[in-house]
Design a protein around this motif. Structure first.
Motif, short mmCIF file in Angstrom:
data_model
loop_
_atom_site.label_atom_id
_atom_site.label_comp_id
_atom_site.label_asym_id
_atom_site.label_seq_id
_atom_site.Cartn_x
_atom_site.Cartn_y
_atom_site.Cartn_z
N ASP A 172 78.95 36.23 24.76
CA ASP A 172 77.77 35.83 25.53
C ASP A 172 77.00 36.65 26.54
O ASP A 172 76.67 36.24 27.68
N GLY B 273 86.84 39.40 26.66
CA GLY B 273 87.75 38.89 25.75
C GLY B 273 89.07 38.69 26.31
O GLY B 273 89.94 37.77 26.28
N ARG C 208 87.99 31.69 14.11
CA ARG C 208 87.72 31.92 15.50
C ARG C 208 86.14 31.84 15.64
O ARG C 208 85.48 31.68 16.58
#
Ligand code: C5P
Length: 223
Positions: free
Chosen positions: A135, A35, A180
């Motif tokens: 992911d 992130g 988000r």
């Protein structure tokens, strides 16, 4: 046991960062915050004046950005174009822009490649690594022996994030998290989705130490 790759995915504010750092520290593993890489990319694009809603412009400009990330769980570092951006990437401007930037396939291509290199370096040196993101278990490291999908009730996530930010209104935080999550879960390019073989851990009613202990236990069974 043998050092392994641990993938930790989940929505915003589920406690992924504190949990992942804690697990990595407990096991003596490296730590990768993907992130932070998407945030650093977003920071660099905003610096360049790129319109983050313009996917083509984002894709072209992204090629030119260099991201460096440190993997010490006790002192993670993140740089964009040689600048330390650990502070700026947590600001509202970046948090608002990061999801549209992350939805651009070429951005994901560039960062997934960089993330796999970091994982290969740790594994090649015989070290385990905890990788957190959206992911990791599905795309970045689909062969990871342990995949955790960390969830928590929206209200609990918002309250935690508001506390982290120092007493801002939890209802505003909840709106920002939900926005988000929606973009991250509905995008075409590797959306946030639970891997079939992921273990779901719900942190709503657990302390941070309990969550860390639980995941460390799972890791010891699989390494
Ligand atoms: O984990 P963090 O909240 O810092 O991530 C910021 C944003 O980066 C997410 O909202 C998401 O848009 C993007 N992201 C992603 N894939 C990852 C990690 C983060 O798309 N593996």
């Amino acid at each position: 046991g043998t050092p392994i790759v641990i993938a930790i995915d989940g929505p915003s504010g589920s406690g992924k960062s504190s949990t992942s750092r804690g697990v990595a520290s407990a096991l003596g593993y490296d730590y990768l915050d993907t992130g932070a890489m998407y945030r650093a990319m977003t920071w660099a694009l905003l610096q360049r004046g790129v319109d983050v809603e313009d996917a083509d412009a984002v894709a072209v400009a992204a090629d030119d950005v260099s991201i460096r990330v440190g993997t010490d769980p006790q002192a993670p570092t993140i740089q964009a174009d040689g600048t330390d951006v650990a502070g700026p990437i947590r600001q509202d401007e970046v948090t608002t822009a990061v999801s549209p930037v992350s939805a651009v396939p070429h951005v994901r291509e560039l960062l997934v490649r960089a993330q796999r290199e970091v994982i290969a370096t740790s594994s090649g040196a015989g070290r385990g690594i905890v990788v957190e993101g959206r992911d990791i278990g599905t795309v970045v490291a689909p062969d990871a022996p342990l995949k955790v999908y960390l969830v928590a009730d929206t209200a609990a996530r918002a309250a935690r994030r508001a506390a982290e930010l120092g007493g801002v209104d939890a209802s505003l935080t909840e709106a920002s998290l939900t926005r988000r999550d929606t973009i991250d879960s509905t995008r075409t390019a590797s959306p946030l989705v639970q891997a079939d073989d992921a273990v779901v851990v719900d942190s709503t009613h657990l302390t941070l130490d309990e969550v860390i202990e639980h995941i460390v236990g799972l890791a010891r069974e699989r390494s």
